[in-house]
Design an enzyme around this catalytic site. Structure first.
Site, mmCIF file in Angstrom:
data_model
loop_
_atom_site.group_PDB
_atom_site.id
_atom_site.type_symbol
_atom_site.label_atom_id
_atom_site.label_comp_id
_atom_site.label_asym_id
_atom_site.label_seq_id
_atom_site.Cartn_x
_atom_site.Cartn_y
_atom_site.Cartn_z
ATOM 1 N N ASP A 84 -51.468 -25.741 21.428
ATOM 2 C CA ASP A 84 -51.710 -24.731 20.399
ATOM 3 C C ASP A 84 -50.612 -24.871 19.359
ATOM 4 O O ASP A 84 -49.435 -24.779 19.687
ATOM 5 C CB ASP A 84 -51.678 -23.327 21.022
ATOM 6 C CG ASP A 84 -51.929 -22.243 19.989
ATOM 7 O OD1 ASP A 84 -52.274 -22.574 18.839
ATOM 8 O OD2 ASP A 84 -51.797 -21.058 20.335
ATOM 9 N N TRP A 109 -44.671 -24.944 28.068
ATOM 10 C CA TRP A 109 -45.858 -24.672 28.858
ATOM 11 C C TRP A 109 -46.472 -26.011 29.233
ATOM 12 O O TRP A 109 -46.048 -27.048 28.702
ATOM 13 C CB TRP A 109 -46.827 -23.756 28.118
ATOM 14 C CG TRP A 109 -47.743 -24.361 27.094
ATOM 15 C CD1 TRP A 109 -49.058 -24.666 27.242
ATOM 16 C CD2 TRP A 109 -47.429 -24.681 25.729
ATOM 17 N NE1 TRP A 109 -49.569 -25.161 26.065
ATOM 18 C CE2 TRP A 109 -48.598 -25.190 25.124
ATOM 19 C CE3 TRP A 109 -46.264 -24.602 24.956
ATOM 20 C CZ2 TRP A 109 -48.642 -25.600 23.796
ATOM 21 C CZ3 TRP A 109 -46.307 -25.028 23.627
ATOM 22 C CH2 TRP A 109 -47.479 -25.515 23.062
ATOM 23 N N ASP A 128 -42.220 -27.558 22.434
ATOM 24 C CA ASP A 128 -42.144 -27.187 21.020
ATOM 25 C C ASP A 128 -40.922 -27.823 20.390
ATOM 26 O O ASP A 128 -39.888 -27.993 21.035
ATOM 27 C CB ASP A 128 -42.025 -25.656 20.891
ATOM 28 C CG ASP A 128 -43.365 -24.958 21.106
ATOM 29 O OD1 ASP A 128 -44.400 -25.642 21.092
ATOM 30 O OD2 ASP A 128 -43.362 -23.720 21.283
ATOM 31 N N ASN A 156 -50.219 -20.823 25.943
ATOM 32 C CA ASN A 156 -49.815 -21.617 24.786
ATOM 33 C C ASN A 156 -49.572 -20.809 23.522
ATOM 34 O O ASN A 156 -49.369 -21.375 22.451
ATOM 35 C CB ASN A 156 -50.813 -22.760 24.541
ATOM 36 C CG ASN A 156 -52.191 -22.273 24.120
ATOM 37 O OD1 ASN A 156 -52.361 -21.123 23.728
ATOM 38 N ND2 ASN A 156 -53.179 -23.154 24.183
ATOM 39 N N ASP A 157 -49.554 -19.479 23.623
ATOM 40 C CA ASP A 157 -49.227 -18.655 22.460
ATOM 41 C C ASP A 157 -47.738 -18.334 22.369
ATOM 42 O O ASP A 157 -47.238 -18.000 21.296
ATOM 43 C CB ASP A 157 -50.010 -17.335 22.506
ATOM 44 C CG ASP A 157 -51.491 -17.541 22.305
ATOM 45 O OD1 ASP A 157 -51.853 -18.454 21.549
ATOM 46 O OD2 ASP A 157 -52.287 -16.798 22.908
ATOM 47 N N VAL A 158 -47.047 -18.388 23.498
ATOM 48 C CA VAL A 158 -45.613 -18.080 23.525
ATOM 49 C C VAL A 158 -44.867 -19.050 22.605
ATOM 50 O O VAL A 158 -45.211 -20.230 22.537
ATOM 51 C CB VAL A 158 -45.068 -18.214 24.970
ATOM 52 C CG1 VAL A 158 -43.547 -18.137 24.998
ATOM 53 C CG2 VAL A 158 -45.685 -17.154 25.876
#
Lengths: 180, 394
Positions: A84, A109, A128, A156-158
């Protein structure tokens, strides 16, 4: 039907991470708890669900059935099954490389993605790259086996910029950890 | 040569005279709204406390701020200052907007500062900053910052990446304590205890937040956190002290919040619509719920509105192409309404004649539907792509 094993994934990640990190490195700075915390609370659950991932054709998700292995600047590249954000491959970086001046997060993640060339599942760490403004190129949002915040290592939003000097999100890489 | 300072000093009487004139002229200038030509002065608009027809649109991942719109006429009324990835909650008494947010002393670096920022709802001015030890940076999650039903306590979810909850006394405006909450997230107000949370073992944790030594109890597991997860953006209905959960396959659960919460047997939204239940198997095409804020509840009528899309399992972020109207008590889908702009966010005002809002995509257009007729009454362009918040039913 159980499709993957979060416990084994966590263990593999931790072993790889521990094996490649010096005591004076980031692990020491963060503290072991920081890295392990998302995994340890899940151990009982994960053991209960322990099972080999289904690698049969019927077991493939809609993403895996059409995924390709040639172009890692496209959202359908096989390793991106649960990515994401912006692809670092479109932002001056690479599949496991942060763009110049950005900093890779030591924690991430994870996803379990099927390589279309050998039909096998691999554990992918979506690290990231941090410390620069949102790249905004090649935005993808794939969700194979992606869960919610109470299973954070599969979410996958963190903003996974922990232990970096800046927590600003720039882009995401897809580092191959090993066979799932 | 005259110094700059003395020139400025000599100009002061002239400036004062101009200001005085403009003050005297102000009423006349205000009266002449069509095309004023008199000299004017700057002023600041007032705003009332929140109304049931207002919506608060978080502007998303790229733009800070939460825009306030009146769904009656589509006008933007103002902006609550919210940092990127902030979470906003509305004081149940309507006096304040609370913003859990994170900023750094040097823009994107420097000293990290986490806080609950308090804004006065009558002028949107900063009232206080309550420092907290940290918070999760994610955005788009309504259950990372919740308030107790009486508005006295705030609970902020923290992830460092060890998970904990910061308890904030909103009356005294101070941080009270951090409570470790391993393996759980997605906070739910619980008047019988403090708060509850969904956990990785499929249970509901309940935390006594008021006690000096917080106690955490767990319900029996009732869902699979990895095979059929419950969306983080669950709904808490304080008029019934009940939570509504929606899972990826489309199971709808209700949970009565109490010291020992009771979770209902789920029902399938697809079965409630006369279809077969959603499954986790690949190649099984069905209608599935999806989006970031995939459902909205009109408390008084008990109608749940869910964003649904056709596809396979593990498409839980896909935009909805239909809105399904579920009568929760009857466990029936009473209406299916196609939408042209695939939506990832849905919310409903708590008015007697409610309006439904949906949005999706980077353009940030919010569509407003009058639920009496299901006609689209407004289209708010560039309003925001983040979560939408409404005032609670009071």
């Amino acid at each position: 039907m159980k499709k993957f094993d979060a416990d084994a994934m966590g263990e593999t990640l931790l072993r790889r991470f521990a094996g490649g990190t010096s005591r004076r490195g980031i692990l020491a700075r963060l503290g072991a708890a920081l890295v392990a915390a998302p995994v340890f609370p899940l151990l009982p659950v994960s053991r209960a669900e322990a099972a080999k991932p289904d690698r049969s054709g019927e077991g493939k998700t809609a993403f895996a059935r059409v995924a390709q292995s040639k172009d890692n600047t496209k959202c359908d590249y096989w390793r991106y099954c649960a990515i994401d954000g912006s692809l670092c491959t479109c932002c001056g970086g690479g599949i496991h490389t942060c763009p110049p001046g950005a900093e890779p997060s030591p924690v991430s993640w994870v996803g379990t993605c099927v390589n279309p060339d050998d039909g096998k599942s691999y554990l992918i760490a979506y690290r990231d790259c941090c410390g620069k403004a949102y790249c905004m190129q090649c935005d993808c949002n794939n969700t194979d086996r992606e869960t919610q915040l109470y299973v954070p290592q599969l979410n996958n939003d963190v903003i996974w910029c922990f232990g970096t000097s800046s927590m600003e999100y720039h882009c995401s890489t897809a580092v191959l950890v090993g066979p799932a | 040569m005259k110094s700059i300072a003395s020139r400025m000093l000599s100009a002061i009487p002239t400036l004062a005279a101009c200001l005085a004139l403009s003050v005297i002229d102000a009423p006349q200038a205000l009266a002449d709204t069509a095309n004023p030509t008199e000299p004017e002065e700057s002023d600041v608009a007032a705003i009332t406390p929140p109304k049931p027809g207002w919506i608060f649109v978080n502007r998303g991942f790229v733009f800070p701020g939460t825009a306030i719109y009146d769904t009656g006429n589509g006008k933007m009324l103002g902006l609550v200052q919210t940092a990127l990835l902030a979470d906003m909650a509305i004081d149940p008494a309507g006096k304040f907007y609370y913003v859990a947010e994170t900023i750094w002393s040097k823009g994107n670096r420097g000293t990290r500062q986490d806080m609950v920022t308090v804004y006065d709802s009558t002028n949107l001015k900063l009232q206080a900053e309550i420092p907290i030890p940290g918070r999760l940076l994610i955005g788009g999650r309504k259950q990372d910052f919740i308030l107790s039903d009486d508005g006295k306590l705030g609970f902020v979810y923290n992830f460092s990446p060890a998970s904990s909850v910061s308890v904030v006394d909103l009356e005294k405006r101070k941080f009270l304590r951090a409570i470790e909450l391993p393996g759980c997230a997605s906070l739910i107000p619980n008047p019988g205890a403090g708060f509850s949370a969904l956990c990785a073992d499929g249970s509901l944790a309940t935390v006594t937040a008021g006690a000096a030594k917080p106690a955490i109890t767990h319900s029996a597991p009732f869902f699979s956190a990895t095979d059929d997860p419950i969306f983080d953006n669950l709904i808490y209905d304080k008029t019934k002290q009940q939570a509504v959960f929606l899972s990826y396959t489309g199971k709808i659960y209700t949970a009565k919040m109490a010291a020992a919460p009771t979770v209902s047997e789920p029902f399938s939204i697809q079965v409630a619509a006369g279809l077969r239940a959603g499954d986790t198997k690949p190649l099984d095409v069905n209608w599935y719920p999806g989006g970031g804020q995939p459902m909205a509840l009109h408390r008084a009528s008990g109608h749940l509105f869910v964003l649904m899309h056709p596809g396979e399992y593990w498409t839980h972020k896909a935009g909805g192409t239909e809105i399904w109207d579920v009568d929760l008590a009857a466990k029936k889908v009473v209406k299916r309404v196609p939408i042209t702009d695939p939506a990832t966010t849905i919310e409903v005002t708590q008015e007697a004649a409610p309006k439904l809002m949906y949005s999706g995509g980077e353009g940030g257009t919010v569509h407003v539907i009058d639920l009496k007729t299901w006609d689209e009454t407004l289209k708010l362009d560039r309003a925001g792509s983040g979560v939408i918040t409404v005032t609670d039913a009071r």
